[in-house]
Design an enzyme around this catalytic site. Structure first.
Site, PDB file in Angstrom:
ATOM      1  CG  HIS A  96      -1.976   1.009   1.212  1.00  0.00           C
ATOM      2  ND1 HIS A  96      -3.125   0.840   0.463  1.00  0.00           N
ATOM      3  CD2 HIS A  96      -2.092   2.233   1.791  1.00  0.00           C
ATOM      4  CE1 HIS A  96      -3.917   1.899   0.608  1.00  0.00           C
ATOM      5  NE2 HIS A  96      -3.299   2.759   1.406  1.00  0.00           N
ATOM      6  CB  ALA A 136       0.697  -6.016   7.060  1.00  0.00           C
ATOM      7  CD  GLU A 138       4.793  -3.765   6.548  1.00  0.00           C
ATOM      8  OE1 GLU A 138       5.433  -4.652   7.095  1.00  0.00           O
ATOM      9  OE2 GLU A 138       3.995  -3.034   7.178  1.00  0.00           O
ATOM     10  CD  GLU A 139       2.598  -7.947   4.091  1.00  0.00           C
ATOM     11  OE1 GLU A 139       2.208  -8.892   3.410  1.00  0.00           O
ATOM     12  OE2 GLU A 139       3.142  -8.107   5.216  1.00  0.00           O
ATOM     13  CG  MET A 140      -3.045  -7.050   1.051  1.00  0.00           C
ATOM     14  SD  MET A 140      -3.633  -8.735   1.369  1.00  0.00           S
ATOM     15  CE  MET A 140      -5.102  -8.766   0.348  1.00  0.00           C
TER      16      MET A 140
END
Lengths: 347, 347
Positions: A96, A136, A138-140
């Site tokens: 993201h 998370a 830095e992820e979804m």
């Protein structure tokens, strides 16, 4: 399975002895094979989350559904791409707002065999793992479990699929069950291949050079850690003999337990399909399999491999490439959003 | 095809008259049907880039290959996701470095029927279209055609697939042929369904309410633009009677031609599968099909639709949902990179 396999090989050897021919072609492979186990199942079941066809189909849809990310851009499949052997093949993943993750995304194929999930083992199983990346930062980057559930629950087809997939649950559509369905799908993502036919008795499914590579692999001590069905999946210190210099902030299992002895202890990735699951190591810093093998030998065994040794090991490792099952390659058709579906948000 | 279809319907009516029964159930549908054409092909061929099985398989791989983006994150399928009816379903797409595009990504399904490609029609066909996003700064952001070719040419399986797919080309692996292969795959992405069975004579494949919706659609004048096989795909001014207020920087065809009369002239998206291809319009600003229909009626026809009219049109539009063919849902297994493959670059 292990027991069955041992009996099977015993029988094969007995037979070979009786006809007095095949021993030479097997040239003492049995004791080497004993380090490993074949895949003999279609999926790895979990008594707490039994794999059913309904759940697998639901999980397939959720696995490919980008609505589980805040932005609507990322699905599980983005970083664990079925078409590229269950991972993104990026050193670390892009999430993201173009944030880069701290470690490499592992392959989803055969991950069901692992002792624990994530490089630091912070999730006990795939069910627990699936709950992480959705939230998370830095992820979804979903802001909450509730929003994930709200998105999915706004879609009638999902509501009824959760009902038939979790018929005993009073409230079938929960964040836990989103993860349970995804995990059920992932539990079917196994890649048996000629390596397994070899372990089950068909010596000819590996070449002579591959036989020799396997022996070198075992004789050098690689199989002390890389054994069993996944040839990995347990924990080991990265740098038993020599340190691994890495720019990654991760200190492995230490980040979870805080124990000194867990510093740089990582969950070992499976060696199945290893030729396809580059770049290697938790920091994704190494792209060539040859180099990864040399580094491992130096770090873990204190050995400087020569070219012939490296080549032999790599020849063996390439024999561990399996076949992606047809069903894994089938894309779902995702049901439409409704007026009630919270909109994607790239901010 | 048009001619054949007309004869076919003529024959059906003659037969109906002869048996003296079915006329009522058809209740004068023929003249309405005449505005449209069914899908009767498996793919839309291009004499300059003939569709062959080899090319389609190569195109399938390239379509799903994130190595065609600078970062290694995006494939064609990211923004034209087969699992979500050929588009991302985001208002505007998220590209390299989290840049947002100026317009909504259209669906790839049935795009082969379009007169031209992109909202402003700046590409003549799918072959030309496919070359755009790979290089676009806010999309896949490859710095050059050469780097795209270098990535693909570093992979032996691709090299041989290009040879068999473009056997007459002295240099088969070129940027143009990357696009040609992708376009060949896209030319197979058609979704015939019950709408086509209806047009081919099976009146019962649409309900009475859908028949009535089709009549309202034609009687109100919607089919003056939304006709033919795609019910769209040509050009029209967005705001024939009333202006469409939009925050999008795009002025449509004017951006290509610079002609005043092309201001806000856009390529019309197909109405096939329209219930699944939200959010609507070039700016992706409208999420509900009902609202999109009301807006279109007001802007293009100067009509204020009441609830019953809106509902009737929407009922018809939902009958235009086809079936995604099985082959489109088959993921490829992508060949591995090599030491020569230029690395992904998120910067």
């Amino acid at each position: 399975m292990k027991r069955f396999y041992a009996l099977f090989v015993g029988g094969a050897l007995l037979l070979a002895g009786a006809v007095g021919v095949a021993m030479a072609s097997g040239h003492g492979l049995a004791s080497y094979k004993d380090n490993f186990e074949p895949i003999t199942v279609m999926y790895v079941d979990n008594p707490d989350n039994p794999v059913t066809p309904e759940k697998v189909e639901l999980g397939r849809k959720l696995y490919h559904d980008p609505r589980l990310s805040k932005s609507g851009l990322f699905s599980c499949n983005t970083c664990h791409n079925i078409a590229t052997w269950g991972m993104s093949k990026l050193p670390v993943d892009i999430g993201h707002q173009w944030r880069l993750g701290p470690v490499n995304s592992g392959t989803v194929f055969n991950a069901a065999f692992y002792e624990a999930q994530f490089w630091d083992g912070r999730a006990a199983d795939l069910e627990e793992q699936a709950k992480g990346p959705i939230l998370a930062h830095e992820e979804m980057a979903m802001p909450s479990e509730e929003l994930a559930v709200e998105r999915i629950a706004s879609i009638p087809e999902y509501v009824s699929r959760f009902k038939v997939s979790f018929p005993e649950d009073a409230e079938p559509l929960t964040y836990d069950n989103i993860a349970n369905a995804i995990a059920a799908f992932e539990r079917t993502l196994l890649t048996p291949g000629r390596w397994d036919r070899f372990l089950l008795g068909d010596n000819d499914s590996l070449s002579r050079a591959e036989h020799e590579g396997m022996k070198a692999f075992v004789d050098m001590g690689c199989a002390r850690c890389h054994n069993g069905v996944a040839l990995g999946g347990g924990f080991e210190k990265m740098g038993l003999v020599n340190n691994y210099p890495s720019e990654s902030p991760s200190q492995g299992r230490y980040d979870v337990t805080g124990k000194q002895e867990d510093k740089n202890v990582f969950k070992m990735t499976t060696l199945r399909n290893i030729e396809h699951t580059y770049p290697y190591f938790h920091d994704g810093a190494v792209w060539e399999l040859e180099e990864a093998v040399r580094i491992m030998a130096r770090l873990q065994l204190g050995r400087q491999l020569n070219d012939a040794e490296t080549k032999s090991i790599v020849t063996f490792l390439k024999a561990l490439t399996g076949e992606i099952p047809e069903h894994a390659l089938r894309l779902p058709v995702l049901p439409a959003s409704t007026a009630a579906t919270p909109r994607p948000d790239p901010s």
